[in-house]
Design a protein around this motif. Structure first.
Motif, short mmCIF file in Angstrom:
data_model
loop_
_atom_site.label_atom_id
_atom_site.label_comp_id
_atom_site.label_asym_id
_atom_site.label_seq_id
_atom_site.Cartn_x
_atom_site.Cartn_y
_atom_site.Cartn_z
N VAL A 87 -57.70 33.22 -20.95
CA VAL A 87 -57.00 32.95 -19.69
C VAL A 87 -55.52 32.70 -19.98
O VAL A 87 -55.18 31.93 -20.89
CB VAL A 87 -57.61 31.74 -18.96
N ALA A 88 -54.66 33.35 -19.22
CA ALA A 88 -53.21 33.16 -19.35
C ALA A 88 -52.65 32.76 -17.99
O ALA A 88 -53.26 33.01 -16.94
CB ALA A 88 -52.54 34.44 -19.84
N VAL A 89 -51.49 32.12 -17.98
CA VAL A 89 -50.82 31.76 -16.73
C VAL A 89 -49.41 32.35 -16.75
O VAL A 89 -48.78 32.46 -17.80
CB VAL A 89 -50.74 30.23 -16.53
N THR A 90 -48.94 32.73 -15.57
CA THR A 90 -47.59 33.27 -15.44
C THR A 90 -47.03 32.89 -14.09
O THR A 90 -47.76 32.48 -13.18
CB THR A 90 -47.60 34.81 -15.61
N GLY A 91 -45.74 33.00 -13.93
CA GLY A 91 -45.09 32.68 -12.67
C GLY A 91 -43.60 32.86 -12.80
O GLY A 91 -43.06 32.95 -13.90
N THR A 92 -42.93 32.93 -11.66
CA THR A 92 -41.49 33.13 -11.61
C THR A 92 -40.83 32.00 -10.83
O THR A 92 -41.37 31.56 -9.81
CB THR A 92 -41.15 34.48 -10.94
N SER A 93 -39.71 31.51 -11.31
CA SER A 93 -38.94 30.44 -10.66
C SER A 93 -39.80 29.18 -10.58
O SER A 93 -40.19 28.63 -11.60
CB SER A 93 -38.44 30.90 -9.29
N GLN A 94 -40.14 28.72 -9.37
CA GLN A 94 -41.01 27.56 -9.26
C GLN A 94 -42.33 27.83 -9.98
O GLN A 94 -42.86 26.96 -10.70
CB GLN A 94 -41.29 27.23 -7.80
N VAL A 112 -48.89 31.84 -22.10
CA VAL A 112 -48.10 31.36 -20.97
C VAL A 112 -46.89 32.27 -20.86
O VAL A 112 -46.14 32.44 -21.83
CB VAL A 112 -47.65 29.90 -21.17
N LEU A 113 -46.70 32.86 -19.68
CA LEU A 113 -45.64 33.85 -19.48
C LEU A 113 -44.73 33.41 -18.33
O LEU A 113 -44.80 33.94 -17.23
CB LEU A 113 -46.26 35.23 -19.18
N PRO A 114 -43.85 32.44 -18.56
CA PRO A 114 -42.94 31.99 -17.49
C PRO A 114 -41.74 32.93 -17.37
O PRO A 114 -41.26 33.48 -18.37
CB PRO A 114 -42.51 30.61 -17.96
N ASP A 115 -41.26 33.11 -16.16
CA ASP A 115 -40.08 33.94 -15.91
C ASP A 115 -39.07 33.09 -15.14
O ASP A 115 -39.41 32.54 -14.09
CB ASP A 115 -40.48 35.18 -15.11
#
Length: 231
Positions: A87-94, A112-115
């Protein structure tokens, strides 16, 4: 995926079209389908969400939002079509900030793939820009100066840059935990400020030595699907 804003369904098709099971978390109270019924939201706050319930870390808005994200990870892992070890998590800004926070709160994530993450380094961000959302902090403290220290103390517990390193300390199989005021974030803030933040006194004089200028780090965002295929 942690959402920064609701958006529309066709904007969220990338991962599903690539063959991945994909859950998008709706941010409670931000104008979509999920309400935020907590009574603390009725307190004094600047327009927006960053200061909602900010005088009490137990009732702060982002405590509930981070908890929603941790529960979302648990829901994905419980689905029969999902390998809970991948399982991975990602998101942009908030969403990027929430993804970083979840990395420190939910154990055993594969990636974890934050943008362009928001919700990081609040004291510094509030002095770098006068634009939303960080300006919400400035506006609140401008009207409630006696609460300035309390505001920063609460924010320190929810700083994604403070929570994210916890990912390395959370072994697979450990129980997830909800954000709580345990002092680590506040102590980390104190250590950073003590090293000299370039603050100013009553007459505009610097109370700490200015840090030497350094070239900013440049991060090139690789293709997310290429990263995911390697997991």
């Amino acid at each position: 995926m942690c959402s920064g804003a609701r958006g529309v369904p066709h904007e969220k098709r990338l991962w599903a079209c690539a063959g991945y099971a994909h859950l998008v978390m709706d941010s409670r109270g931000q104008g979509a389908d999920t309400s935020d019924p907590d009574v603390a939201t009725g307190g004094v706050a600047a327009p927006g969400f960053l200061t909602r319930g900010v005088l009490d870390p137990e009732r702060y808005y982002y405590r509930r939002l981070y908890t929603d994200a941790v529960r979302a990870v648990a829901a994905v892992r419980a689905h029969p079509a999902v390998d809970p070890a991948r399982v991975a998590v990602t998101g942009t800004s908030q969403g990027g900030g929430i993804a970083l926070a979840v990395a420190g709160l939910a154990p055993g994530l594969r990636a974890v793939l934050p943008d362009v993450p928001f919700l990081c380094c609040f004291p510094r961000a509030a002095t770098l820009t006068d634009q939303p959302p960080y300006v919400e902090i400035t506006r609140y403290v401008k009207l409630h100066r006696a609460h300035a220290e309390t505001v920063m103390r609460t924010l320190s517990y929810f700083d994604a840059a403070v929570l994210a390193p916890g990912a390395a300390r959370r072994p697979p199989g450990a129980a997830p935990r909800a954000p709580r005021p345990d002092g680590r974030g506040h102590h980390a803030y104190g250590a950073r400020l003590d090293r000299g933040g370039g603050g100013r006194g009553r007459h505009g004089r610097r109370t700490h030595p200015r840090r030497p200028r350094r070239r900013p780090h440049v991060f090139v965002r690789p293709d997310l699907l290429t990263q995911a295929a390697a997991l």
